[in-house]
Scaffold this motif. Structure first.
Motif, short mmCIF file in Angstrom:
data_model
loop_
_atom_site.label_atom_id
_atom_site.label_comp_id
_atom_site.label_asym_id
_atom_site.label_seq_id
_atom_site.Cartn_x
_atom_site.Cartn_y
_atom_site.Cartn_z
N THR A 35 -7.43 2.49 -2.50
CA THR A 35 -6.02 2.21 -2.75
C THR A 35 -5.74 2.22 -4.25
O THR A 35 -6.42 1.52 -5.01
CB THR A 35 -5.61 0.84 -2.18
OG1 THR A 35 -5.82 0.82 -0.77
CG2 THR A 35 -4.14 0.53 -2.46
N LYS A 198 -4.89 -2.25 5.66
CA LYS A 198 -6.29 -2.25 5.24
C LYS A 198 -7.23 -1.88 6.39
O LYS A 198 -8.18 -1.12 6.21
CB LYS A 198 -6.66 -3.64 4.70
CG LYS A 198 -6.62 -3.80 3.20
CD LYS A 198 -7.47 -2.76 2.51
CE LYS A 198 -7.58 -3.02 1.02
NZ LYS A 198 -8.09 -1.88 0.27
N GLN A 201 -6.82 1.74 7.14
CA GLN A 201 -7.44 2.49 6.06
C GLN A 201 -8.95 2.61 6.28
O GLN A 201 -9.53 3.68 6.13
CB GLN A 201 -7.15 1.81 4.73
CG GLN A 201 -7.77 2.52 3.53
CD GLN A 201 -7.45 1.80 2.23
OE1 GLN A 201 -7.58 0.59 2.14
NE2 GLN A 201 -7.04 2.55 1.22
N PHE A 221 -5.22 -6.12 -3.03
CA PHE A 221 -5.42 -4.97 -2.13
C PHE A 221 -5.70 -3.64 -2.83
O PHE A 221 -6.09 -2.69 -2.16
CB PHE A 221 -4.19 -4.80 -1.22
CG PHE A 221 -4.10 -5.86 -0.17
CD1 PHE A 221 -4.74 -5.71 1.05
CD2 PHE A 221 -3.40 -7.03 -0.39
CE1 PHE A 221 -4.66 -6.68 2.02
CE2 PHE A 221 -3.32 -8.03 0.57
CZ PHE A 221 -3.96 -7.86 1.79
#
Length: 530
Positions: A35, A198, A201, A221
């Motif tokens: 990220t 998350k 991901q 994050f």
């Protein structure tokens, strides 16, 4: 970084509109499963960078004097529409900042989500509906089956944002561009959505490019941070390094911009606005004869008081009835119960009398792009209130112009913006225009519906300080709706907590934040600390 792990590479990106350079020198890479957060003040070029990746700028008026955007080894610059359409919404999805303007007001939620499933996956009928329901459950929509036939205007801001996230995740993209994905969400839902992103991901090995003004989210994050200012790349490094040892003064300024302090206790003042047993119900189904057979009780028997010079904050999850309550108080939606303004009941006022009262009761809506007319210049938008009430104010055109310029300067905008239109501004700048429109009539009470949700932290801090100074100078009262509890703590005297349309707790800000009694309130406070 090896070639296999590199998902996106942006090299020396520049953007110009006609002959004006807007963006230059932006370079970064994003690996699979990682990220990258882009942060900076409103107008710094964050969204412009994201839109360039999908080639969504208004070409050929917009163009790239230099640079390249390479996705999965292929340059996207100058590609044909056929190539780009195969990428957009499939390999690269985007969650846009303003869901109300991104969703089609004429199509149901089911139709809008199913459209992307049909386009890229060929799903129709039962399979499309099953996948749509699965996505709605995934993003935390309550009673998803009943929401399939709903339209965007029938949902809260947070619910609309979750619909946008469901659409973006529909085809399990390799890269998700999230432009302020949690702006309209309350603390608990925000945490749920971020944890959801998350987990997805990790499962999909998806890269996330996140644009946000919430540095708390970034710290928790993001793997890397890119800091932008006025179309330039200021700093680019791993997240721990940026937060522990920022290299640039601008970055330090951003990190120090979190709202701080608390309001001093307020002595008892006269009551400006009082509400008694306010209830709002929306029909969901009607019989052949038009009789309501199923209804949604959005607000249930809410009573409150707002005193002169006081800020009463209303907090709660998305869909808890915060905005609906505010609209009922201002007589903008049908309701039962009594509303009293300065001792006078306003429920049954004649239209002309109610119109006069509205000079003193103003509102700043949650979504500035939807509430500002795209056909009116900034000058006309801000001056509109004066023109409506000029029979009482009796100002000439020169005086009106001076008032418009004064209030624009008050909210941090230069008078040069007067002849521009809403679409020419960033989200934060549009919100400041909306605040200026409310302030120009010098009202006694302003309903602020998420007034800082679209603003970056540094501008947010300025707006909060502005609102505090105006309140102190003119004795203004605020009804402040927000999901950002750090902002609520810094600006409000009292807090009212709503859940499913009902008050579950209320008290002074200090009491709510230090010794909340209700488990729901305690959960809200815990969720705000990610």
């Amino acid at each position: 970084m090896n070639k296999e792990s590199c998902l996106l590479r942006v090299k020396n990106l520049a953007v110009s509109f006609a002959e004006t350079d807007i963006l230059s020198g932006v370079s970064f890479t994003l690996e699979k499963g990682k990220t990258l957060a882009i942060v900076g003040e409103s107008g710094s070029g964050k969204s412009l960078t994201a839109l360039s990746i999908l080639q969504l700028l208004p070409y050929p008026h917009a163009h790239h004097p230099e640079g390249d955007i390479i996705f999965q080894g292929q340059s996207l610059m100058g590609q044909s529409e056929a190539v780009l359409e195969a990428v957009r919404g499939n390999k690269i999805s985007m969650i846009f900042q303003e869901p109300m303007t991104s969703l089609n007001p004429l199509h149901s939620i089911e139709k809008q989500i199913a459209e992307t499933l049909l386009l890229h996956k060929g799903l129709t009928g039962r399979k499309a509906r099953e996948r749509t329901l699965e996505l709605l459950v995934l993003v935390g929509i309550d009673d998803p089956a009943s929401r399939l036939t709903a339209y965007p205007h029938q949902l809260s801001g947070g619910q609309r944002q979750r619909i946008m996230i469901a659409m973006a995740l529909a085809n399990e993209p390799d890269l998700l561009i999230a432009d302020e994905p949690t702006t309209a969400l309350d603390a608990t839902t925000q945490k749920q959505i971020l944890l959801l992103l998350k987990s997805l991901q990790k499962r999909l090995n998806m890269g996330i490019l996140m644009i946000t003004h919430d540095l708390n989210i970034v710290q928790q994050f993001a793997d890397d941070v890119l800091v932008m200012c006025k179309g330039q790349q200021i700093e680019y490094a791993a997240t721990p390094q940026v937060f522990a040892n920022p290299a640039e003064e601008y970055t330090k300024k951003l990190l120090d911009a979190t709202p701080k302090g608390e309001m001093e206790p307020l002595d008892e003042h006269k009551v400006i606005l009082e509400a008694d047993n306010i209830s709002v119900s929306f029909p969901l189904k009607k019989s052949f004869w038009g009789k309501t057979t199923q209804a949604l009780d959005a607000v249930k028997n809410v009573s409150l008081k707002v005193h002169a010079g006081e800020t009463l904050a209303i907090v709660g999850e998305s869909g808890s009835g915060k905005s609906t309550l505010a609209q009922a108080l201002l007589q903008l939606t049908k309701h039962s119960g009594k509303v009293v303004y300065l001792g006078k009941e306003i429920n049954n006022q004649h239209k002309a009398d109610l119109q006069l009262m509205r000079q003193n009761l103003q509102i700043v809506f949650q979504d500035p792009y939807a509430s500002l007319s795209p056909r009116m210049s900034v000058y006309d938008i801000v001056a509109e209130g004066i023109h409506v009430f000029n029979q009482q104010l009796k100002l000439n055109e020169q005086q009106i112009e001076q008032e418009v310029k004064r209030v624009l300067m008050t909210v941090g905008l230069d008078e040069s913006v007067c002849n521009r239109y809403p679409h020419q501004f960033s989200g934060g700048q549009r919100q400041r225009i909306a605040i200026a429109r409310a302030l120009i009539l010098k009202p006694k009470l302003i309903v602020l519906d998420e007034p800082t949700s679209a603003l970056d932290r540094s501008i947010q801090k300025q707006i909060i300080e502005l609102l505090k100074s105006l309140q102190k100078a003119f004795g203004l009262s605020y009804l402040f709706i927000s999901h950002d509890l750090s902002v609520v703590k810094s600006i409000s005297h009292r807090v009212l907590v709503l859940k499913s349309g009902e008050i579950i707790e209320q008290g002074t800000t200090s009491d709510i934040f230090t010794k909340a009694n209700n488990s729901y309130t305690q959960q809200l406070l815990l969720s705000s600390i990610l």
